[in-house]
Design a protein around this motif. Structure first.
Motif, PDB file in Angstrom:
ATOM      1  N   UNK A 108      -3.370 -12.119   0.812  1.00 47.06           N
ATOM      2  CA  UNK A 108      -2.823 -11.957   2.164  1.00 47.06           C
ATOM      3  C   UNK A 108      -1.358 -11.569   2.121  1.00 47.06           C
ATOM      4  N   UNK A 109      -0.602 -12.188   1.209  1.00 44.35           N
ATOM      5  CA  UNK A 109       0.819 -11.874   1.099  1.00 44.35           C
ATOM      6  C   UNK A 109       1.035 -10.432   0.638  1.00 44.35           C
ATOM      7  N   UNK A 110       0.206  -9.966  -0.271  1.00 45.62           N
ATOM      8  CA  UNK A 110       0.306  -8.574  -0.729  1.00 45.62           C
ATOM      9  C   UNK A 110       0.084  -7.628   0.435  1.00 45.62           C
ATOM     10  N   UNK A 111      -0.988  -7.856   1.188  1.00 45.85           N
ATOM     11  CA  UNK A 111      -1.324  -6.970   2.302  1.00 45.85           C
ATOM     12  C   UNK A 111      -0.212  -6.958   3.348  1.00 45.85           C
ATOM     13  N   UNK A 112       0.287  -8.136   3.703  1.00 42.93           N
ATOM     14  CA  UNK A 112       1.320  -8.220   4.738  1.00 42.93           C
ATOM     15  C   UNK A 112       2.629  -7.610   4.253  1.00 42.93           C
ATOM     16  N   UNK A 113       2.969  -7.810   2.984  1.00 42.07           N
ATOM     17  CA  UNK A 113       4.197  -7.238   2.433  1.00 42.07           C
ATOM     18  C   UNK A 113       4.137  -5.716   2.431  1.00 42.07           C
ATOM     19  N   UNK A 114       3.009  -5.162   2.009  1.00 44.76           N
ATOM     20  CA  UNK A 114       2.881  -3.710   1.973  1.00 44.76           C
ATOM     21  C   UNK A 114       2.966  -3.109   3.365  1.00 44.76           C
ATOM     22  N   UNK A 115       2.479  -3.827   4.366  1.00 51.74           N
ATOM     23  CA  UNK A 115       2.522  -3.291   5.722  1.00 51.74           C
ATOM     24  C   UNK A 115       3.886  -3.490   6.363  1.00 51.74           C
ATOM     25  N   UNK A 116       4.407  -4.708   6.328  1.00 48.58           N
ATOM     26  CA  UNK A 116       5.629  -5.020   7.069  1.00 48.58           C
ATOM     27  C   UNK A 116       6.906  -4.603   6.345  1.00 48.58           C
ATOM     28  N   UNK A 156     -11.641  -4.752   7.275  1.00 46.42           N
ATOM     29  CA  UNK A 156     -11.438  -5.930   6.416  1.00 46.42           C
ATOM     30  C   UNK A 156      -9.960  -6.168   6.171  1.00 46.42           C
ATOM     31  N   UNK A 157      -9.227  -5.085   5.880  1.00 44.62           N
ATOM     32  CA  UNK A 157      -7.795  -5.232   5.627  1.00 44.62           C
ATOM     33  C   UNK A 157      -7.057  -5.637   6.894  1.00 44.62           C
ATOM     34  N   UNK A 158      -7.480  -5.103   8.035  1.00 46.39           N
ATOM     35  CA  UNK A 158      -6.851  -5.478   9.305  1.00 46.39           C
ATOM     36  C   UNK A 158      -7.034  -6.967   9.567  1.00 46.39           C
ATOM     37  N   UNK A 159      -8.207  -7.477   9.282  1.00 45.35           N
ATOM     38  CA  UNK A 159      -8.464  -8.912   9.473  1.00 45.35           C
ATOM     39  C   UNK A 159      -7.615  -9.744   8.522  1.00 45.35           C
ATOM     40  N   UNK A 160      -7.455  -9.255   7.295  1.00 40.09           N
ATOM     41  CA  UNK A 160      -6.650  -9.990   6.313  1.00 40.09           C
ATOM     42  C   UNK A 160      -5.195 -10.070   6.775  1.00 40.09           C
ATOM     43  N   UNK A 211      -3.301   0.809   3.002  1.00 39.03           N
ATOM     44  CA  UNK A 211      -3.463  -0.389   2.172  1.00 39.03           C
ATOM     45  C   UNK A 211      -4.937  -0.600   1.845  1.00 39.03           C
ATOM     46  N   UNK A 212      -5.792  -0.413   2.848  1.00 35.13           N
ATOM     47  CA  UNK A 212      -7.232  -0.566   2.631  1.00 35.13           C
ATOM     48  C   UNK A 212      -7.727   0.428   1.593  1.00 35.13           C
ATOM     49  N   UNK A 213      -7.231   1.640   1.670  1.00 37.96           N
ATOM     50  CA  UNK A 213      -7.634   2.672   0.704  1.00 37.96           C
ATOM     51  C   UNK A 213      -7.181   2.306  -0.698  1.00 37.96           C
ATOM     52  N   UNK A 233     -12.314   4.052 -10.070  1.00 38.70           N
ATOM     53  CA  UNK A 233     -12.399   5.174 -11.009  1.00 38.70           C
ATOM     54  C   UNK A 233     -11.098   5.546 -11.701  1.00 38.70           C
ATOM     55  N   UNK A 234      -9.955   5.034 -11.240  1.00 37.17           N
ATOM     56  CA  UNK A 234      -8.661   5.443 -11.792  1.00 37.17           C
ATOM     57  C   UNK A 234      -7.965   4.274 -12.474  1.00 37.17           C
ATOM     58  N   UNK A 235      -7.303   4.569 -13.582  1.00 37.70           N
ATOM     59  CA  UNK A 235      -6.562   3.518 -14.283  1.00 37.70           C
ATOM     60  C   UNK A 235      -5.307   3.143 -13.507  1.00 37.70           C
ATOM     61  N   UNK A 236      -4.686   4.131 -12.841  1.00 39.62           N
ATOM     62  CA  UNK A 236      -3.445   3.899 -12.093  1.00 39.62           C
ATOM     63  C   UNK A 236      -3.668   4.084 -10.601  1.00 39.62           C
ATOM     64  N   UNK A 237      -2.909   3.345  -9.815  1.00 37.48           N
ATOM     65  CA  UNK A 237      -2.739   3.623  -8.393  1.00 37.48           C
ATOM     66  C   UNK A 237      -1.242   3.766  -8.195  1.00 37.48           C
ATOM     67  N   UNK A 238      -0.795   4.987  -8.418  1.00 38.11           N
ATOM     68  CA  UNK A 238       0.638   5.248  -8.520  1.00 38.11           C
ATOM     69  C   UNK A 238       1.378   4.819  -7.264  1.00 38.11           C
ATOM     70  N   UNK A 239       0.736   4.979  -6.093  1.00 37.79           N
ATOM     71  CA  UNK A 239       1.425   4.634  -4.849  1.00 37.79           C
ATOM     72  C   UNK A 239       1.775   3.152  -4.806  1.00 37.79           C
ATOM     73  N   UNK A 240       0.946   2.299  -5.419  1.00 36.87           N
ATOM     74  CA  UNK A 240       1.234   0.869  -5.419  1.00 36.87           C
ATOM     75  C   UNK A 240       2.343   0.517  -6.409  1.00 36.87           C
ATOM     76  N   UNK A 241       2.273   1.061  -7.615  1.00 32.91           N
ATOM     77  CA  UNK A 241       3.316   0.739  -8.595  1.00 32.91           C
ATOM     78  C   UNK A 241       4.673   1.270  -8.140  1.00 32.91           C
ATOM     79  N   UNK A 242       4.687   2.455  -7.543  1.00 31.63           N
ATOM     80  CA  UNK A 242       5.961   3.003  -7.035  1.00 31.63           C
ATOM     81  C   UNK A 242       6.496   2.144  -5.895  1.00 31.63           C
ATOM     82  N   UNK A 243       5.612   1.688  -5.027  1.00 29.93           N
ATOM     83  CA  UNK A 243       6.062   0.857  -3.915  1.00 29.93           C
ATOM     84  C   UNK A 243       6.598  -0.468  -4.418  1.00 29.93           C
ATOM     85  N   UNK A 244       5.948  -1.042  -5.422  1.00 31.65           N
ATOM     86  CA  UNK A 244       6.436  -2.295  -5.996  1.00 31.65           C
ATOM     87  C   UNK A 244       7.832  -2.109  -6.596  1.00 31.65           C
TER      88      UNK A 244
END
Length: 417
Positions: free
Chosen positions: A125-133, A152-156, A142-144, A204-215
């Motif tokens: 939940x903290x991950x989802x809220x942090x990425x959005x807010x 599901x992500x909206x509910x989270x 985020x759901x993608x 299917x992918x080893x990386x999700x570049x958008x997440x690591x870059x955002x972090x």
């Protein structure tokens, strides 16, 4: 301004605007929803109409109006408009002009980050809220990234905001005695976001570049706002030193390449230099923490000219220190690898025996034991463990790599016999 630069600007401004409205209205939930609508408006209008002279003020004004509309729509049910009116001085009940730098002397990004990483929330939940807010990503994005339905992500996210509201946590920085615990939650959430981006747990992918870059972006923000905290610097260093290897981690087909086999010329030298400087400065302050130690391990790997030149005794010592700070079995797993590289595979395998119960069922345990058995010449045991690891991972690239490794060793074993 190009579309990517606009997106970067919106992500930078999102937590600031959430902070302005949350502090003004005392309602993080409604403020966050209003800001998301303002971000969507900006994303649609700015590429065609141009970025306003004061983009932050523009977002505040639009979000203010959206928030007022939401409050009015719920007036009959929750009487929020009266509550807002009671809290807001009469001379400030109109939305500020978009061309004014409204409360520009105060950046609430850090307060928003602390709130989104509240200890009352689960990590998911903290991950989802942090990425959005704080990250400014839409619910759909985020759901993608996490491959779940948008509903599901909206509910989270909704549950996370409700839990924060139920906790009674006010908007603002935690009191000094609460700060260490809350900061630990913030760093943990950023660490989890990065790890999911750098080594995806499924799909299917080893990386999700958008997440690591955002972090990395969020860690930079935290470091900018807390420049004297060595663990914040350590986490940013760890991310940079690890992400620097990403260009060499997969082949043209997306198949993972082990660290020892990577082309180090492909590593990002600038990221390595920045990471080394950060962790060196952090360690010099004396207050050594787990993120600094992990960054130090990454620095030893990254500074080695080749895999053969890696200072494994130093890595083993660092994991020994890290193991004393944490009861995390993954630290012990990595220590076993360092022990094997320092003293031989038999030493590492003996350490793994003590982890079997704690990590039974985890694919990394079997993949590590397979690697050490292969080093020790036990090809039959290595093949069995590679296959066991492949059957337990949910990452398709990792599974394919492990299956291929098992097949290659099985062929080699067949030739020997």
């Amino acid at each position: 301004m190009s579309r990517p630069r606009i997106d970067d600007l919106l992500r930078e401004l999102a937590p600031q605007v959430v902070g302005v409205l949350s502090r003004r209205f005392g309602d993080f939930d409604t403020a966050e929803d209003a800001v998301q609508e303002a971000l969507l408006d900006a994303a649609a209008q700015w590429p065609e109409q141009g970025v306003p002279d004061n983009p932050r003020g523009w977002l505040v004004q639009v979000a203010y109006r959206r928030m007022t509309e939401q409050i009015r729509n719920e007036q009959a049910r929750r009487r929020r408009e009266e509550l807002v009116a009671a809290r807001t001085p009469a001379d400030r009940q109109a939305a500020p002009p978009a061309d004014l730098a409204y409360e520009s002397d105060r950046d609430d990004t850090l307060a928003t980050l602390f709130l989104c990483c509240h200890p009352a929330l689960t990590p998911a939940s903290a991950i989802a809220l942090t990425l959005r807010s704080v990250g400014g990503l839409s619910t759909a994005e985020i759901a993608s990234a996490f491959m779940v339905p948008e509903t599901t992500m909206a509910q989270r996210i909704s549950r996370a905001k409700q839990r924060i509201k139920a906790s009674g946590a006010p908007f603002g920085m935690p009191v000094p005695q609460e700060r260490p615990r809350r900061l630990a939650s913030v760093l943990h959430v950023l660490y989890l976001i990065f790890n999911e981006g750098y080594a995806s747990s499924a799909g299917p992918d080893l990386h999700r570049v958008e997440l690591s870059r955002e972090a990395i972006r969020l860690a930079r923000t935290a470091h900018r706002l807390m420049p004297d905290d060595p663990e914040v610097a350590g986490l940013l260093a760890l991310m940079l030193l690890t992400d620097a290897r990403r260009p060499a981690r997969t082949d043209a087909h997306g198949t993972p390449i082990p660290l020892a086999e990577q082309d180090r010329a492909l590593w990002d030298g600038a990221a390595v230099a920045e990471g080394v400087a950060l962790v060196t400065g952090a360690l010099s302050r004396g207050a050594v923490g787990p993120y600094q130690l992990q960054a130090a391990v990454a620095a030893v790997h990254d500074e080695a000219p080749s895999a053969a030149d890696t200072d494994w005794p130093q890595i083993l010592a660092l994991y020994g220190l890290l193991e004393r700070m944490s009861d995390n079995p993954m630290v012990s797993l990595n220590k076993a690898v360092a022990a094997a590289m320092t003293h031989g595979p038999a030493t590492g395998l003996a350490l793994l025996d003590g982890l079997a119960d704690r990590l039974d069922g985890h694919h990394r345990f079997y993949a590590t034991r397979a690697h050490l058995r292969e080093m020790d010449g036990d090809l039959e045991g290595a093949v069995a463990d590679y296959r066991a690891a492949a059957g337990r991972t949910t990452s398709i690239p990792e599974r394919d790599h492990l299956v291929t490794r098992a097949a290659r060793l099985a062929d080699e074993r067949g030739r020997r016999t």
